[in-house]
Design an enzyme around this catalytic site. Structure first.
Site, PDB file in Angstrom:
ATOM      1  N   ASP A  45       0.835  -1.184   0.000  1.00 55.54           N
ATOM      2  CA  ASP A  45       0.000   0.000   0.000  1.00 55.54           C
ATOM      3  C   ASP A  45       0.882   1.250   0.000  1.00 55.54           C
ATOM      4  O   ASP A  45       1.857   1.326   0.756  1.00 55.54           O
ATOM      5  CB  ASP A  45      -0.898  -0.030   1.240  1.00 55.54           C
ATOM      6  CG  ASP A  45      -1.868   1.116   1.299  1.00 55.54           C
ATOM      7  OD1 ASP A  45      -2.781   1.156   0.456  1.00 55.54           O
ATOM      8  OD2 ASP A  45      -1.724   1.964   2.205  1.00 55.54           O
TER       9      ASP A  45
ATOM     10  N   GLU B 229       1.460  -0.596  -5.049  1.00 55.48           N
ATOM     11  CA  GLU B 229       0.520   0.478  -5.364  1.00 55.48           C
ATOM     12  C   GLU B 229       1.404   1.700  -5.597  1.00 55.48           C
ATOM     13  O   GLU B 229       1.972   2.245  -4.640  1.00 55.48           O
ATOM     14  CB  GLU B 229      -0.443   0.726  -4.206  1.00 55.48           C
ATOM     15  CG  GLU B 229      -1.446   1.820  -4.523  1.00 55.48           C
ATOM     16  CD  GLU B 229      -2.334   2.171  -3.342  1.00 55.48           C
ATOM     17  OE1 GLU B 229      -3.527   2.455  -3.563  1.00 55.48           O
ATOM     18  OE2 GLU B 229      -1.841   2.172  -2.196  1.00 55.48           O
TER      19      GLU B 229
END
Length: 696
Positions: free
Chosen positions: A348, A384
């Protein structure tokens, strides 16, 4: 408990480890003056029964070894030192702290002002209240588990189909999963769920965070949970929300989940959040790292160490430029590979890990260490590729060995299929693997292609709502991203047959595009079942039927599920969709883009924006002869006809050099399987896949 014998122990292995004879404790804190180990008689005891100083300090590691402490012991830390916020130090021994290396965590966080290290009325003064009654605690774990003959599937990227999934949401409403396993690790690996995944054609589960998370303060005030779990408190601990208990059950059941999924040939990837913690901005709660060593663990603002640098939008950023913080991240990753046998990670806000000190470094320390690490280098690594800092959008900039969520794929494919003008070239580029984003050394398999994920609307909602409907989140609709959605004439559910058919076709177009694009496809869980969040595109705090997958299907639902299964079977069966290299430009031996008259599209055609539709011709010879593992790869010549236009178009079919007939394998507008000769009419907003086969 008094009179426990304590031995010096060792600083070599940070964390808490039971070796069958004793439990060793080691905690890094460069600026502490003392560290106390707090032992609780029961998990729900308000206060500790005993405080024991860690007797040794070697460098910046505090450590001790306790023969009488066994697995199941509930514990926490209190760390002493200076409370000098303007210098970056926030020690407060009145606050119980969760071990950053805790392997299991029990108890829920109870939000209270007692959690804050500072006096709310005087932020530069420490708060004297004891936070123990409000705090979760760590648990000593026995790591032993019978893995049997477990082996990682090691599915090559070229054969991978990812399935992003929430452990609870996917199974909570499954009628064939036993009630005691629904929403839990064991339910995700239960036979009915595994059978569905295998029939669908996915090869790997990409799980939303399963590291132990806690609730945010603003959600607690609203009475809402942090359902997604992007708020990690324990980087080594499986989240107890998905287990039958929290005193070690979560560890055993998470391992059993991975073992069972591996036995079915499915890989397990987990979403990890090493960019921020639940402690928020400097005047947020003191739960763990802030009280252990604020100045080391967080990025402090240069020239103003009382404040944080925030690349995440969550109030803080982990200081991975510090060697010990980087070690925590790497130790956690290795722990999940060695102890839980996971097959990879999705990071993330991954650029945060490569900011050294502030600018993104493609060849920074984190990437170099992972590349050379014998445990981490072989697993799947997905970024990401954006964060909220300056220069935070780094799509295409990660090093060799990494794949990336391709946000340009999502946006371009959505816009093209909703009919935005002039995007046929964009759609063609995404189908071909996004060579404008990723360099040739990485190739198309660096791209994780997706049209939906946890963040945003579901596939069904994407074609049902033109705007988000996030009222249930308690923020008056201000939260959530902007989705490139289209309702096809009516906002929300409708009885209109015309609108329903257009929506159905739109879903099929998006799924087929995903299946037949170069790169690594990723589905969002439940999309194949028509999962809806009722237009909510930020359901991070909805642990209810808004988020949970509904497994009941009507005839149309079963037909759509069959379409998704067939599209993925066609991808698996034909290596032309799974190339490791980008298509070569030039003589057309690898790929040709055709106009509807059957002639090759010219640069002028692309530049003019006049192309309303296009055909992608890929000969069987363009496929890689074998995958990364050396297994032969079957292939046949295909023609993908793409019409994102509001009008029907007739395509003249090309005549390959070898004799044969074009067979229709898939059509998003109808269920026919035709043999075609010279031409075919493609309905508005539709695509078709043809294969050229020799006469039988």
């Amino acid at each position: 408990m008094r009179g426990l014998r304590v031995l010096p122990g060792s600083p070599a292995r940070i964390g808490v480890h039971w070796d069958g004879e004793a439990t060793s404790f080691a905690l890094f804190s460069a600026h502490a003056t003392a560290v106390e180990l707090c032992l609780f008689e029961t998990a729900d005891a308000r206060f500790e029964a005993e405080r024991l100083p860690l007797p040794e300090r070697t460098g910046d590691v505090w450590h001790g070894r306790f023969p009488a402490i066994r697995p199941g012991q509930v514990y926490g830390y209190r760390v002493h030192g200076r409370f000098a916020p303007q210098e970056g130090h926030r020690f407060n021994a009145h606050k119980l702290l969760v071990d950053p290396y805790a392997q299991a965590i029990t108890g829920a966080l109870a939000w209270s002002d007692a959690l804050f290290g500072h006096d709310p009325a005087q932020p530069d003064a420490p708060d004297p209240r004891d936070s123990a009654p409000c705090m979760p605690r760590a648990v000593v774990v026995d790591p032993r588990f019978d893995w049997g003959d477990d082996r990682p599937p090691r599915t090559p990227w070229s054969r991978s189909v990812l399935y992003e999934c929430h452990v609870k949401g996917f199974t909570q409403r499954h009628p064939d999963v036993s009630p005691e396993q629904r929403g839990r690790y064991l339910g995700l690996a239960s036979p009915p769920v595994v059978e569905h995944l295998l029939a669908l054609g996915v090869t790997a589960l990409s799980l939303l965070p399963i590291q132990h998370a806690c609730i945010d303060a603003h959600l607690a005030r609203l009475g809402l949970p942090n359902y997604w779990g992007y708020n990690t408190l324990g980087f080594f601990a499986p989240d107890a929300r998905f287990a039958s208990g929290s005193r070690g059950e979560q560890v055993r059941e998470c391992k059993q989940m991975v073992k069972s999924l591996h036995a079915a040939g499915l890989e397990v990837l987990i979403d990890v959040v090493y960019n921020h913690t639940p402690e928020g901005p400097p005047r947020g709660p003191m739960l763990s790292l802030r009280g252990v060593d604020n100045a080391s663990y967080y990025r402090l603002r240069p020239g103003d160490p009382g404040e944080y640098v925030d690349f995440t939008g969550c109030g803080n950023s982990l200081n991975v430029s510090h060697p010990r913080v980087l070690q925590l991240v790497l130790d956690s990753l290795r722990h999940w590979v060695t102890e839980f046998h996971v097959d990879g990670f999705r990071f993330d806000l991954a650029p945060v890990l490569a900011r050294d000190p502030e600018a993104f470094q493609r060849f920074g320390r984190f990437f170099e260490i992972v590349r050379q690490d014998p445990v981490l280098a072989p697993v799947k690594l997905i970024a990401e590729p954006w964060d909220l800092g300056a220069g935070g959008y780094q799509l295409g900039q990660f090093p060799l060995g990494w794949t990336e969520w391709n946000g340009r794929y999502r946006d371009g494919v959505r816009r093209a299929w909703r009919g935005d003008p002039g995007l046929i070239g964009e759609l063609a580029t995404r189908l071909a693997g996004s060579s404008d984003v990723f360099d040739s050394a990485r190739g198309p398999l660096a791209s994780v292609n997706f049209v939906t994920c946890h963040d945003g609307m579901t596939l069904a909602d994407l074609v049902t709502y033109a705007r988000k409907h996030n009222e249930a989140n308690g923020e008056e609709g201000r939260d959530g991203p902007h989705d490139d959605s289209h309702n096809w004439g009516v906002e929300g559910p409708t009885r209109s047959l015309r609108v329903s058919k257009r929506r159905e076709r739109a879903r099929r177009n998006l799924i087929a595009t995903l299946a037949f694009s170069q790169g690594v496809p990723m589905l969002s869980h439940g999309d194949e079942l028509g999962r809806t969040q009722r237009g909510n595109n930020n359901a991070y705090c909805q642990d209810n039927e808004i988020s949970w997958t509904d497994w009941s299907l009507d005839d149309d639902g079963r037909a759509f599920l069959g379409f998704v299964q067939r599209a993925l079977r066609l991808r698996h069966a034909n290596a032309v969709f799974r190339r490791r290299r980008f298509f070569a430009n030039g003589d057309g031996s690898e790929v040709r883009w055709l106009r509807r008259d059957g002639e090759e599209a010219t640069p002028a055609d692309w530049e003019s924006g006049a192309l309303a539709c296009v055909a992608l011709w890929i000969p069987a010879a363009a496929a890689d002869p074998a995958d990364e593992a050396g297994r032969p790869a079957a292939a046949e010549t295909v023609l993908l006809l793409v019409n994102p236009d509001a009008h029907a178009h007739a395509f003249t079919l090309p005549a390959p050099a070898r004799p044969g007939v074009w067979h229709e394998l898939l059509n998003s507008a109808c269920e026919t399987r035709r043999r075609l000769d010279k031409s075919v009419v493609l309905a508005p907003w539709s695509l078709a896949l043809l294969a050229h086969r020799e006469p039988s």
